[in-house]
Design a protein around this motif. Structure first.
Motif, PDB file in Angstrom:
ATOM      1  N   SER A  16       3.518  -0.645   5.226  1.00  0.00           N
ATOM      2  CA  SER A  16       3.247  -0.106   6.247  1.00  0.00           C
ATOM      3  C   SER A  16       2.728   1.038   5.519  1.00  0.00           C
ATOM      4  O   SER A  16       1.745   1.774   6.217  1.00  0.00           O
ATOM      5  N   GLY A  34       5.794  -4.650   8.099  1.00  0.00           N
ATOM      6  CA  GLY A  34       7.251  -4.534   8.939  1.00  0.00           C
ATOM      7  C   GLY A  34       6.485  -4.034  10.252  1.00  0.00           C
ATOM      8  O   GLY A  34       6.189  -3.943  11.703  1.00  0.00           O
ATOM      9  N   GLU A  35       6.864  -2.212   9.787  1.00  0.00           N
ATOM     10  CA  GLU A  35       6.964  -1.508  11.149  1.00  0.00           C
ATOM     11  C   GLU A  35       5.490  -1.641  11.401  1.00  0.00           C
ATOM     12  O   GLU A  35       6.132  -1.265  12.698  1.00  0.00           O
ATOM     13  N   LEU A  86       8.651 -12.421  -5.053  1.00  0.00           N
ATOM     14  CA  LEU A  86       8.671 -10.957  -5.336  1.00  0.00           C
ATOM     15  C   LEU A  86       9.437 -11.403  -6.818  1.00  0.00           C
ATOM     16  O   LEU A  86      10.579 -11.209  -6.735  1.00  0.00           O
ATOM     17  N   LYS A  98      11.794  -9.137   8.603  1.00  0.00           N
ATOM     18  CA  LYS A  98      13.417  -8.908   8.538  1.00  0.00           C
ATOM     19  C   LYS A  98      13.622  -8.135   9.787  1.00  0.00           C
ATOM     20  O   LYS A  98      14.364  -8.391   9.677  1.00  0.00           O
ATOM     21  N   TYR A 125      12.922   2.400  13.604  1.00  0.00           N
ATOM     22  CA  TYR A 125      13.023   0.907  12.588  1.00  0.00           C
ATOM     23  C   TYR A 125      14.370   0.853  11.988  1.00  0.00           C
ATOM     24  O   TYR A 125      15.319  -0.505  12.150  1.00  0.00           O
ATOM     25  N   PRO A 184       5.116   4.629   8.205  1.00  0.00           N
ATOM     26  CA  PRO A 184       6.730   5.222   7.892  1.00  0.00           C
ATOM     27  C   PRO A 184       6.407   6.183   6.931  1.00  0.00           C
ATOM     28  O   PRO A 184       7.648   7.080   7.293  1.00  0.00           O
ATOM     29  N   ARG A 242       1.796  -5.946   3.057  1.00  0.00           N
ATOM     30  CA  ARG A 242       3.051  -7.020   4.032  1.00  0.00           C
ATOM     31  C   ARG A 242       3.143  -5.200   4.590  1.00  0.00           C
ATOM     32  O   ARG A 242       4.049  -4.449   4.199  1.00  0.00           O
ATOM     33  N   ARG A 264      12.251   1.640  -6.898  1.00  0.00           N
ATOM     34  CA  ARG A 264      12.881   0.699  -6.749  1.00  0.00           C
ATOM     35  C   ARG A 264      12.376  -0.589  -7.304  1.00  0.00           C
ATOM     36  O   ARG A 264      12.977  -0.107  -8.566  1.00  0.00           O
ATOM     37  N   ASN A 303       5.339  -2.245  -4.366  1.00  0.00           N
ATOM     38  CA  ASN A 303       6.212  -1.830  -3.191  1.00  0.00           C
ATOM     39  C   ASN A 303       6.188  -0.388  -3.998  1.00  0.00           C
ATOM     40  O   ASN A 303       7.140   0.527  -4.741  1.00  0.00           O
TER      41      ASN A 303
END
Ligand SMILES: *Cc1c(COP(=O)(O)O)cnc(C)c1O
Length: 367
Positions: free
Chosen positions: A200, A221-222, A98, A36, A334, A230, A219, A131, A160
Motif C-alpha cells: 500500500s 492490504g491496508e 515470494l 492476512k 492496521y 501507510p 500487493r 527487509r 517490498n
C-alpha cells in the motif's frame, strides 16, 4: 450477547477494492489483495476475488489453507518467504511464493518433484528498506539457480519497501526494479510475467509517477481494508476508512480525580505513568485491553478520550456517566486491527448498519 467484538462492513471493503482495482488498471497495474489482517477469512476472500483482483495474498500458510479448504481456487501468493519446515504444505496449497533463499528454492523444487507438481516463484530483490530480498548484484545468480530447477517456474520479480524503515517507493527504486527485470530478461532470454512493486505504501508513487515502467502489480492490504496509505496514514480520496469498528462494553464509570495518589513505581506495562491534573472527570473503564488490541492505535468517537490501557482494561474519559453494559466503538488502525483479529477474546461480526446498544436492560431476566 457478543460483548467485545470487531465489526466489519464488507460492503465498504468491497467498494475500496473495486475503486483501487479500477484506478490502478488505468495505470497498467493489477492488484494482489492481501488477506492476512483478516486471517484469510473466506467471505472476504471470495468478495475480493469478485472485484477482479489478479490474486489473493497472505503471509501465513494457515490462512492460505483456510481459504483453500473453503473452496477458493484462484491464484494465491504466499507473501512471506516459505518456512523451510513447511515446504510440503506450501507446495500442496498450490500457491506462488515470494523467495530470496536458494536453500528454500531447492527444497520447494524437491518437494514439487515429489508431489508431481510445478511450483511458481517470485524472486524478491532488496531495494533499500532492508527487509526481505536478495541484494541487486546477486539477483542474476539467484535467477540462474531457479532456472536450473525444472520443477520451479520463475513467474515474477518483486520488491517490498516501507515496512521496516519507512523507505518510500520512488521513481528511483522502482526504476531500479524495472532495470533489473529488463537485464534479467536479456541475460536469460526469458519473459518475467509479474513485476510486483510493493504494498500500500506504493500508491502515492503509482498515482503520481509518469510511468510505472515494468511494474505491473501491487500487493495491497491496508489500502483495501482501511482506505489509507501507510507512509503518512493519509486517507485515500474516495475510499472508506471506517469499514471496521471495535466495540467494547463499559464495566465501570465513576467521577474520579485525574491525579493518582500514593507512592509511585512502574505500572503493569513497565512504564512510569504520567498525567495532567485536570481535576475531577468521568472516568469510564471498558472491557478491552492490550491483550485484545493496540490501544494507542484506536480512534475514539467524539466526546471520548483514551487515557490509558492495561492488559484487560481501557480507561477513557467520557462527558457523563455511562452505565455498565453501554458500548463504545473505536476505529482500529492496521496494528489494532491485526491484534483484534488474532485475539480469541474478540468476536468477529459482519455489520452493515451500525446501531450501538446503549441500553442492555430490555431483555428478560435469566432465573
Ligand atoms: C503484508 C504485506 C503486504 C501488504 O502490505 P500493506 O501495507 O497492508 O498493503 C505486501 N507485501 C508483503 C510482502 C507483505 O508482507
Amino acid at each position: 450477547m457478543t460483548g467485545l467484538r470487531l465489526e466489519v462492513d464488507l460492503a465498504k471493503v468491497e467498494d475500496n477494492t473495486r475503486q483501487l482495482v479500477e484506478r490502478l488498471r488505468l495505470r497498467n497495474l493489477t492488484v494482489t489483495a492481501v488477506t492476512k489482517a483478516m486471517l484469510g477469512f473466506p467471505d472476504l476472500a471470495r468478495m475480493l476475488v469478485s472485484c477482479g483482483v489478479r490474486a489473493l495474498g497472505d503471509s501465513r500458510i494457515e490462512n492460505v489453507e483456510r481459504m483453500r479448504s473453503a473452496g477458493i481456487e484462484g491464484p494465491i501468493q504466499l507473501l512471506r518467504s516459505p518456512i523451510y519446515s513447511q515446504v510440503d504444505r506450501v507446495v500442496s496449497a498450490g500457491v506462488l511464493t515470494l523467495n530470496s533463499e536458494t536453500e528454500v528454492l531447492s527444497a520447494l523444487a524437491a518437494e514439487a518433484r515429489g508431489q508431481g507438481r510445478i511450483h511458481d516463484v517470485m524472486l524478491m530483490v532488496e531495494l533499500g528498506d532492508l527487509r526481505e530480498g536478495v541484494m541487486p548484484k546477486k539477483l542474476r545468480e539467484t535467477v540462474s539457480h531457479v532456472l536450473h530447477l525444472p520443477t520451479l517456474r520463475l513467474c515474477g520479480i518483486g520488491a517490498n519497501l516501507a515496512c521496516r524503515n519507512g523507505i518510500e517507493p520512488s521513481a528511483t527504486n522502482m526504476g531500479q526494479l524495472s532495470a533489473l527485470v529488463n537485464s534479467t530478461e536479456t541475460t536469460f532470454d526469458i519473459e518475467v510475467e509479474i513485476v510486483s512493486g510493493g504494498n500500500s505504501a506504493n500508491l502515492n508513487w503509482a498515482f503520481d509517477t509518469n510511468s510505472v515502467e515494468r511494474v505491473n502489480n501491487l500487493r495491497l492490504g491496508e489500502a483495501v481494508l482501511l482506505g489509507r496509505e501507510p507512509l503518512h496514514r493519509t486517507p485515500i480520496a474516495g475510499l472508506h476508512t471506517d469499514a471496521f469498528l471495535l466495540v467494547a462494553e463499559v464495566i465501570e464509570s465513576k467521577q474520579k480525580p485525574t491525579r493518582p495518589w500514593g507512592q509511585r513505581g512502574e505500572n503493569s506495562s513497565g512504564e512510569i505513568a504520567e498525567w495532567d491534573d485536570r481535576g475531577i472527570i468521568w472516568q469510564t473503564i471498558l472491557a478491552v485491553g492490550r491483550q485484545d488490541t493496540e490501544a494507542n492505535d484506536l480512534t475514539a468517537p467524539a466526546g471520548v478520550t483514551i487515557l490509558a490501557a492495561s492488559s484487560d482494561h481501557l480507561i477513557v474519559q467520557t462527558h457523563t456517566r455511562m452505565k455498565p453494559g453501554d458500548e463504545i466503538g473505536f476505529e482500529p488502525g492496521y496494528s489494532a486491527l491485526l491484534r483484534s483479529m488474532t485475539s480469541p477474546f474478540v468476536a468477529k461480526k459482519k455489520a452493515h448498519r451500525r446501531q450501538l446498544n446503549t441500553n442492555n436492560r430490555t431483555s428478560p431476566c435469566h432465573g
